[in-house]
Design an enzyme around this catalytic site. Structure first.
Site, PDB file in Angstrom:
ATOM      1  N   ASP A   1       0.858  -1.179   0.000  1.00 33.79           N
ATOM      2  CA  ASP A   1       0.000   0.000   0.000  1.00 33.79           C
ATOM      3  C   ASP A   1       0.902   1.240   0.000  1.00 33.79           C
ATOM      4  O   ASP A   1       1.736   1.383  -0.881  1.00 33.79           O
ATOM      5  CB  ASP A   1      -0.951  -0.079   1.207  1.00 33.79           C
ATOM      6  CG  ASP A   1      -2.015   0.994   1.227  1.00 33.79           C
ATOM      7  OD1 ASP A   1      -3.008   0.853   0.493  1.00 33.79           O
ATOM      8  OD2 ASP A   1      -1.860   1.963   1.985  1.00 33.79           O
TER       9      ASP A   1
ATOM     10  N   TYR B   1      -2.775  10.967   1.576  1.00 33.06           N
ATOM     11  CA  TYR B   1      -3.686  11.049   0.435  1.00 33.06           C
ATOM     12  C   TYR B   1      -3.814  12.494  -0.060  1.00 33.06           C
ATOM     13  O   TYR B   1      -3.927  12.733  -1.268  1.00 33.06           O
ATOM     14  CB  TYR B   1      -5.058  10.507   0.837  1.00 33.06           C
ATOM     15  CG  TYR B   1      -5.016   9.043   1.202  1.00 33.06           C
ATOM     16  CD1 TYR B   1      -5.101   8.055   0.224  1.00 33.06           C
ATOM     17  CD2 TYR B   1      -4.883   8.644   2.526  1.00 33.06           C
ATOM     18  CE1 TYR B   1      -5.057   6.713   0.551  1.00 33.06           C
ATOM     19  CE2 TYR B   1      -4.831   7.304   2.869  1.00 33.06           C
ATOM     20  CZ  TYR B   1      -4.911   6.342   1.878  1.00 33.06           C
ATOM     21  OH  TYR B   1      -4.857   5.009   2.204  1.00 33.06           O
TER      22      TYR B   1
ATOM     23  N   HIS C   1      -6.614  -7.001  -0.848  1.00 27.10           N
ATOM     24  CA  HIS C   1      -5.640  -5.923  -0.694  1.00 27.10           C
ATOM     25  C   HIS C   1      -4.545  -6.263   0.311  1.00 27.10           C
ATOM     26  O   HIS C   1      -3.386  -5.886   0.122  1.00 27.10           O
ATOM     27  CB  HIS C   1      -6.365  -4.646  -0.252  1.00 27.10           C
ATOM     28  CG  HIS C   1      -5.475  -3.455  -0.136  1.00 27.10           C
ATOM     29  ND1 HIS C   1      -4.881  -2.860  -1.237  1.00 27.10           N
ATOM     30  CD2 HIS C   1      -5.071  -2.729   0.942  1.00 27.10           C
ATOM     31  CE1 HIS C   1      -4.159  -1.824  -0.843  1.00 27.10           C
ATOM     32  NE2 HIS C   1      -4.252  -1.734   0.472  1.00 27.10           N
TER      33      HIS C   1
END
Length: 303
Positions: free
Chosen positions: A117, A225, A283
């Site tokens: 990630d 982000y 994920h």
């Protein structure tokens, strides 16, 4: 292994050593195992986790005679949480982690970097901007930042990345995620827990939630982000070149956040890359299928 084992079991305390390193003025917490004189393998976690996300890999990798360090990324866990979005730009994060490798490795040959990630995104960036830092790269379920940004032009991927755009709103995401008692951590890890209930326990999830609830950690995590969306065209161009070191991409095909079709572009991301698909994983594939992932890692690092 659950959090109580990590904290209370004397055997684990003797073999898993907690430490700190300062790189570029940022103090980073880590957990270390294995041979102190062995090749450095640096494990970089993703959101919404901490060093503990690698608990199923630390022991098996250390058993190969390597020095294994699972890091709390800047802003997460027990590491420093710098203020401001710019502290979490990929340029800055890559410089921080490259500096961390230099400090930990004491001038010895380059380390092996393994990232999932956000840790994977940082690993891709280091591979381009600091190629002398990485002997080999392993990335788990993460494309390079420039590839993900480009993929947002595809409505299907834009929908999968919708949470990224929600996180751009000031303060509201923090308020909502806190008001839920940080249960978003449970929700994020629930698919992994369903696929591997013995490897991802309720205690494991509770530990990750506790670390995310540390003061400042949530805003720091969301700033990753926010910084991603603010990357300038010039910064993206610096990153938009293939990694030259041997690279393994491990991809759980049921990832709800990134299309499996992205992996077709691996030749553009790495000149010496190969992909290992895990058709039944999602994920968090390193926690969902740890035996398979650990075998892939040990084989790749030995090759």
């Amino acid at each position: 292994m659950n959090p109580e084992a990590v904290q209370d079991d004397p055997a684990v305390q003797n073999s898993w050593r907690h430490g700190e390193v300062i790189a570029n003025g940022v103090q980073l917490h880590y957990v270390e195992a294995g041979n102190p004189d062995g090749e450095l393998v640096l494990l970089l976690h993703g959101f919404p986790e901490c060093w503990y996300s690698w608990r199923l890999q630390i022991g098996p990798l250390a058993d190969t005679g390597r020095r294994v360090i699972a890091l709390d990324l800047p802003g997460f866990g027990q590491s420093d949480k710098p203020a401001g979005v710019e502290a979490y730009s990929l340029d800055t994060l890559a410089a921080d982690i490259a500096g961390c490798v230099d400090r930990l490795n004491h001038g010895r040959p380059a380390a092996a970097l393994i990232g999932h990630d956000w840790g994977g995104s940082i690993a891709w960036t280091i591979g381009v901007l600091y190629p002398e830092t990485a002997r080999r790269l392993v990335v788990v379920n993460c494309p390079p930042a420039y590839a993900l940004r480009r993929a947002w032009r595809n409505p299907k991927q834009a929908l999968k990345s919708g949470y990224v755009f929600f996180f751009q709103i000031p303060r509201l995401p923090e308020a909502l995620l806190r008001s839920g008692g940080f249960r978003f951590v449970d929700q994020s890890l629930e698919p992994a827990r369903r696929r591997n209930p013995n490897g991802v326990t309720a205690e494991d999830v509770a530990y990750e939630r506790m670390e995310m609830a540390r003061p400042g950690a949530l805003t720091s995590a969301l700033n990753y982000y926010r910084a991603l969306v603010r990357l300038t065209p010039a910064a993206l161009r610096r990153m938009e070149q293939p990694v030259g070191v041997p690279t393994l991409l491990i991809w759980g095909d049921h990832d709800p956040y990134a299309q499996v079709e992205l992996t077709r572009d691996l030749p553009m991301w790495a000149t010496h890359g190969r992909v290992a698909h895990l058709p039944d994983a999602g994920h968090f594939s390193h926690q969902e299928e740890p035996e398979r992932v650990n075998q892939l890692l040990t084989d790749f690092l030995a090759s």
